[in-house]
Design a protein around this motif. Structure first.
Motif, PDB file in Angstrom:
ATOM      1  N   PRO A 136      63.262  40.573  47.261  1.00 49.46           N
ATOM      2  CA  PRO A 136      64.071  40.098  46.141  1.00 49.46           C
ATOM      3  C   PRO A 136      63.633  40.772  44.833  1.00 49.46           C
ATOM      4  O   PRO A 136      62.444  41.019  44.619  1.00 49.46           O
ATOM      5  N   THR A 137      64.599  41.057  43.984  1.00 49.99           N
ATOM      6  CA  THR A 137      64.305  41.748  42.729  1.00 49.99           C
ATOM      7  C   THR A 137      63.257  41.012  41.911  1.00 49.99           C
ATOM      8  O   THR A 137      62.367  41.633  41.324  1.00 49.99           O
ATOM      9  N   ASP A 138      63.306  39.676  41.878  1.00 46.12           N
ATOM     10  CA  ASP A 138      62.363  38.928  41.045  1.00 46.12           C
ATOM     11  C   ASP A 138      60.939  38.898  41.606  1.00 46.12           C
ATOM     12  O   ASP A 138      60.025  38.391  40.956  1.00 46.12           O
ATOM     13  N   SER A 139      60.735  39.462  42.795  1.00 43.90           N
ATOM     14  CA  SER A 139      59.372  39.520  43.330  1.00 43.90           C
ATOM     15  C   SER A 139      58.824  40.950  43.386  1.00 43.90           C
ATOM     16  O   SER A 139      57.720  41.171  43.887  1.00 43.90           O
ATOM     17  N   LEU A 140      59.590  41.921  42.863  1.00 46.32           N
ATOM     18  CA  LEU A 140      59.107  43.303  42.850  1.00 46.32           C
ATOM     19  C   LEU A 140      57.945  43.429  41.867  1.00 46.32           C
ATOM     20  O   LEU A 140      58.046  43.008  40.713  1.00 46.32           O
ATOM     21  N   HIS A 141      56.843  43.972  42.339  1.00 47.52           N
ATOM     22  CA  HIS A 141      55.656  44.159  41.508  1.00 47.52           C
ATOM     23  C   HIS A 141      54.774  45.227  42.134  1.00 47.52           C
ATOM     24  O   HIS A 141      55.027  45.663  43.245  1.00 47.52           O
ATOM     25  N   CYS A 142      53.748  45.619  41.421  1.00 43.82           N
ATOM     26  CA  CYS A 142      52.776  46.591  41.927  1.00 43.82           C
ATOM     27  C   CYS A 142      51.422  45.879  42.010  1.00 43.82           C
ATOM     28  O   CYS A 142      50.835  45.534  40.984  1.00 43.82           O
ATOM     29  N   THR A 143      50.966  45.619  43.222  1.00 40.74           N
ATOM     30  CA  THR A 143      49.681  44.944  43.408  1.00 40.74           C
ATOM     31  C   THR A 143      48.546  45.905  43.090  1.00 40.74           C
ATOM     32  O   THR A 143      48.474  46.989  43.657  1.00 40.74           O
ATOM     33  N   LEU A 144      47.674  45.493  42.181  1.00 44.85           N
ATOM     34  CA  LEU A 144      46.507  46.301  41.820  1.00 44.85           C
ATOM     35  C   LEU A 144      45.307  45.951  42.685  1.00 44.85           C
ATOM     36  O   LEU A 144      44.582  46.828  43.141  1.00 44.85           O
ATOM     37  N   VAL A 145      45.085  44.654  42.878  1.00 47.78           N
ATOM     38  CA  VAL A 145      43.953  44.170  43.683  1.00 47.78           C
ATOM     39  C   VAL A 145      44.417  42.935  44.435  1.00 47.78           C
ATOM     40  O   VAL A 145      44.928  41.991  43.829  1.00 47.78           O
ATOM     41  N   PHE A 146      44.274  42.946  45.755  1.00 46.51           N
ATOM     42  CA  PHE A 146      44.583  41.771  46.562  1.00 46.51           C
ATOM     43  C   PHE A 146      43.281  41.027  46.834  1.00 46.51           C
ATOM     44  O   PHE A 146      42.340  41.596  47.381  1.00 46.51           O
ATOM     45  N   LEU A 147      43.223  39.781  46.424  1.00 40.20           N
ATOM     46  CA  LEU A 147      42.007  38.976  46.572  1.00 40.20           C
ATOM     47  C   LEU A 147      42.064  38.049  47.783  1.00 40.20           C
ATOM     48  O   LEU A 147      41.038  37.553  48.224  1.00 40.20           O
ATOM     49  N   GLY A 148      43.250  37.771  48.272  1.00 39.18           N
ATOM     50  CA  GLY A 148      43.387  36.861  49.405  1.00 39.18           C
ATOM     51  C   GLY A 148      43.116  35.426  49.000  1.00 39.18           C
ATOM     52  O   GLY A 148      43.274  35.038  47.845  1.00 39.18           O
ATOM     53  N   GLU A 149      42.706  34.633  49.958  1.00 35.68           N
ATOM     54  CA  GLU A 149      42.379  33.233  49.680  1.00 35.68           C
ATOM     55  C   GLU A 149      41.061  33.171  48.912  1.00 35.68           C
ATOM     56  O   GLU A 149      40.163  33.974  49.152  1.00 35.68           O
ATOM     57  N   GLN A 150      40.961  32.239  47.982  1.00 41.84           N
ATOM     58  CA  GLN A 150      39.756  32.075  47.169  1.00 41.84           C
ATOM     59  C   GLN A 150      39.345  30.608  47.197  1.00 41.84           C
ATOM     60  O   GLN A 150      40.192  29.734  46.992  1.00 41.84           O
ATOM     61  N   ASP A 151      38.060  30.336  47.433  1.00 39.28           N
ATOM     62  CA  ASP A 151      37.616  28.953  47.294  1.00 39.28           C
ATOM     63  C   ASP A 151      37.538  28.641  45.798  1.00 39.28           C
ATOM     64  O   ASP A 151      37.694  29.516  44.945  1.00 39.28           O
ATOM     65  N   ASP A 152      37.316  27.384  45.458  1.00 40.35           N
ATOM     66  CA  ASP A 152      37.334  26.965  44.052  1.00 40.35           C
ATOM     67  C   ASP A 152      36.327  27.731  43.200  1.00 40.35           C
ATOM     68  O   ASP A 152      36.640  28.132  42.081  1.00 40.35           O
ATOM     69  N   ALA A 153      35.124  27.950  43.714  1.00 37.98           N
ATOM     70  CA  ALA A 153      34.094  28.652  42.939  1.00 37.98           C
ATOM     71  C   ALA A 153      34.496  30.102  42.695  1.00 37.98           C
ATOM     72  O   ALA A 153      34.379  30.612  41.574  1.00 37.98           O
ATOM     73  N   ALA A 154      34.984  30.774  43.733  1.00 42.38           N
ATOM     74  CA  ALA A 154      35.399  32.170  43.584  1.00 42.38           C
ATOM     75  C   ALA A 154      36.601  32.281  42.650  1.00 42.38           C
ATOM     76  O   ALA A 154      36.672  33.185  41.815  1.00 42.38           O
ATOM     77  N   LEU A 155      37.538  31.349  42.759  1.00 41.72           N
ATOM     78  CA  LEU A 155      38.703  31.375  41.884  1.00 41.72           C
ATOM     79  C   LEU A 155      38.300  31.159  40.429  1.00 41.72           C
ATOM     80  O   LEU A 155      38.817  31.825  39.536  1.00 41.72           O
ATOM     81  N   SER A 156      37.348  30.278  40.178  1.00 42.80           N
ATOM     82  CA  SER A 156      36.856  30.060  38.813  1.00 42.80           C
ATOM     83  C   SER A 156      36.228  31.328  38.251  1.00 42.80           C
ATOM     84  O   SER A 156      36.474  31.689  37.093  1.00 42.80           O
ATOM     85  N   ARG A 157      35.430  32.023  39.058  1.00 40.95           N
ATOM     86  CA  ARG A 157      34.828  33.284  38.599  1.00 40.95           C
ATOM     87  C   ARG A 157      35.903  34.334  38.343  1.00 40.95           C
ATOM     88  O   ARG A 157      35.868  35.052  37.341  1.00 40.95           O
ATOM     89  N   THR A 158      36.875  34.418  39.240  1.00 45.30           N
ATOM     90  CA  THR A 158      37.959  35.383  39.089  1.00 45.30           C
ATOM     91  C   THR A 158      38.743  35.107  37.806  1.00 45.30           C
ATOM     92  O   THR A 158      39.065  36.036  37.052  1.00 45.30           O
TER      93      THR A 158
END
Length: 78
Positions: free
Chosen positions: A40-62
């Motif tokens: 879909p046009t509204d989801s077109l983007h260029c991914t720079l870094v794929f992080l995948g799933e993140q636990d709460d601590a990793a997401l906070s650092r990110t």
């Protein structure tokens, strides 16, 4: 019913509306000529870094790192 998947995180560049329209034209031509599933046009983007799933601590650092990121506008030619 399948269990809900946890969110997956990534850093991406999102095109302007006019750039997304141009990308959609290229997407349509590629799908016509090569097959596949057009995104879909509204989801077109260029991914720079794929992080995948993140636990709460990793997401906070990110998020802390992301808050400090800054870049001037860029032009990209595809």
């Amino acid at each position: 019913m399948a269990p809900e998947r946890p969110p997956r995180y990534f850093f991406a560049l999102w095109p302007s509306a006019s750039a997304a329209g141009a990308l959609a034209n290229a997407r349509d031509a590629a799908a016509r000529n090569c097959g596949g599933r057009a995104m879909p046009t509204d989801s077109l983007h260029c991914t720079l870094v794929f992080l995948g799933e993140q636990d709460d601590a990793a997401l906070s650092r990110t998020m802390a790192v992301a808050d400090g990121l800054c870049s001037p506008p860029i032009r990209s030619l595809l």
